[in-house]
Write a protein that holds these residues in place. Structure first.
Motif, PDB file in Angstrom:
ATOM      1  N   ASP A 117       0.959  -1.207   0.082  1.00  0.00           N
ATOM      2  CA  ASP A 117      -0.114  -0.084   0.027  1.00  0.00           C
ATOM      3  C   ASP A 117       0.813   0.993  -0.002  1.00  0.00           C
ATOM      4  OD1 ASP A 117      -2.126  -1.476   0.168  1.00  0.00           O
ATOM      5  OD2 ASP A 117      -2.953  -0.903   2.062  1.00  0.00           O
ATOM      6  N   ASN A 123      -0.190   4.989   0.424  1.00  0.00           N
ATOM      7  CA  ASN A 123      -1.252   4.786   1.369  1.00  0.00           C
ATOM      8  C   ASN A 123      -0.759   4.004   2.793  1.00  0.00           C
ATOM      9  OD1 ASN A 123      -3.576   3.735   2.943  1.00  0.00           O
ATOM     10  ND2 ASN A 123      -4.561   3.120   0.971  1.00  0.00           N
ATOM     11  N   THR A 125      -2.748   3.653   5.720  1.00  0.00           N
ATOM     12  CA  THR A 125      -3.823   3.200   6.613  1.00  0.00           C
ATOM     13  C   THR A 125      -3.481   1.705   7.260  1.00  0.00           C
ATOM     14  OG1 THR A 125      -4.987   4.102   5.006  1.00  0.00           O
ATOM     15  CG2 THR A 125      -6.250   2.772   6.544  1.00  0.00           C
ATOM     16  N   GLU A 126      -3.070   0.817   6.413  1.00  0.00           N
ATOM     17  CA  GLU A 126      -2.510  -0.388   7.003  1.00  0.00           C
ATOM     18  C   GLU A 126      -1.494  -0.654   8.113  1.00  0.00           C
ATOM     19  OE1 GLU A 126      -4.146  -3.264   6.945  1.00  0.00           O
ATOM     20  OE2 GLU A 126      -2.558  -4.305   8.228  1.00  0.00           O
TER      21      GLU A 126
END
Ligand code: NAG
Length: 355
Positions: A117, A123, A125-126
């Motif tokens: 990600d 990204n 988020t994870e």
């Protein structure tokens, strides 16, 4: 067969197993010829068991202290990370490293997803959700390869955390040590350990995702020697020995260091050589401890204890069928004796009835 003969063969088996263990201990003591050899051997056994059970026994389990992540290790393995880990523990930190990843094996697919990600879409988020879970367990520092590859995105998520980049005198020296330890512990991807532990290649997967490092594969028989069908020795780990790999690793080390220096302000990044001792580390972390400053910096050279670990693992692996056969033989004799006792009791009962 009567139980007397069973007892004598039981004694023989116990003696056999006992002498095997004693033989192992004696040879180990001779090999080490150091005063700490016994504790080292015990440590080695503990390490092997921990590894198979995927348990990290050396950290303090204090889950109450949740100060969040404060120190992010950016240094690679064999750059003084073990000594630094010891120092951080003295300062009260709980350190998340490769063994913690194995202990929380459910984290491994999440690290892989977080890497994808981040790399593909920036990204986080994870990664943030994983970081929160790790912090909830009381961890306050990360160290070692491959967690070090996440130093920059983690620093982005925790603007107050500081990045500690452990280095050796130069990259050549670091690579020599890294290559050496890869030769020493590379057997983890071989039989029988790969059957027992499963795939141990997530560090390489992360390296490929995050740093576009080409995947290498160690094959039998080019890289792996197989003296016994269940026992292999990796004599030529492709990841460090293949042509061009040394240059690749050194370029990665140099480039990663440069990226950290370009991205982080000077007060958030310390290039630290453990030879420098406590002073720069304490100053960087804002710890005012005049007494500690006078002390020697921890010096954990785990090369020789890993050598012992390797040696113990080789003995266990090479003799695997013998250990299994002894166990089975013992179980068989016990079962036979049980059957014999029941049969003789039944015969005795029949005789009494007829009389
Ligand atoms: C980031 O990734 C998560 C899954 O890990 C997803 O739910 C979310 O929508 C993504 N965010 C963006 C902005 O793409």
């Amino acid at each position: 067969m009567n139980c007397h003969s069973w007892k004598s063969s039981y004694t023989t088996t116990v003696l056999l197993v006992g002498s095997c263990c004693l033989g192992v201990l004696a040879v180990a003591a001779q090999q080490q010829q150091q005063s700490r050899s016994n504790s080292k051997l015990a440590g080695a056994f503990e390490f092997v068991l921990d590894f198979v059970r995927r348990k990290h026994s050396s950290h303090i389990d204090d889950d109450s202290a949740t100060n969040g992540m404060q120190v992010l290790g950016a240094g690679f393995a064999r750059s003084g990370t073990k000594s630094t880990e010891e120092a951080l523990k003295i300062l009260g930190h709980k350190v998340y490293d490769t063994r913690s990843m194995l202990e929380h094996s459910e984290h491994i697919p999440r690290w892989l997803r977080a890497a994808e990600d981040y790399k593909q879409h920036h990204n986080l988020t994870e990664l943030e959700s994983l970081l929160k879970d790790i912090e909830a367990e009381g961890y306050t520092a990360t160290l070692d390869f491959p967690v070090n590859l996440f130093a920059l995105p983690l620093a982005e998520l925790r603007p107050n955390a500081k990045v500690l980049f452990t280095i050796r005198d130069n990259e050549e020296k670091w690579f020599e040590s890294w290559s050496d330890i890869t030769h020493l512990m590379g057997h983890l991807i071989c039989r029988p350990w790969k059957w027992l532990i499963g795939n141990f290649d997530f560090p390489e997967q992360l390296l490929t995702i995050l740093e576009d490092f080409p995947r290498t594969h160690s094959h039998y028989p080019e890289h792996i020697y197989r003296p016994l069908p269940w026992f292999e020795i990796l004599h030529h780990p492709a990841i460090v020995d293949d042509p061009g790999q040394k240059e690749r690793w050194i370029a990665l080390h140099r480039d990663f260091q440069k990226r950290c220096q370009e991205t982080l302000p000077p007060d958030r990044l310390l290039l630290f050589n453990v030879k420098q001792g406590w002073a720069p580390l304490l100053q960087f972390l804002g710890v005012d401890n005049a007494e500690l400053r006078q002390h020697d910096f921890p010096n954990v050279n785990d090369r020789s204890s890993l050598q012992t670990v390797r040696w113990v693992m080789d003995v266990v692996a090479a003799g695997l069928p013998v250990w299994i056969a002894l166990q089975s033989y013992l179980a068989y004799r016990i079962a036979r004796c049980g059957v014999a006792m029941i049969t003789s009791a039944a015969t005795g009962f029949e005789k009494t009835k007829r009389a």
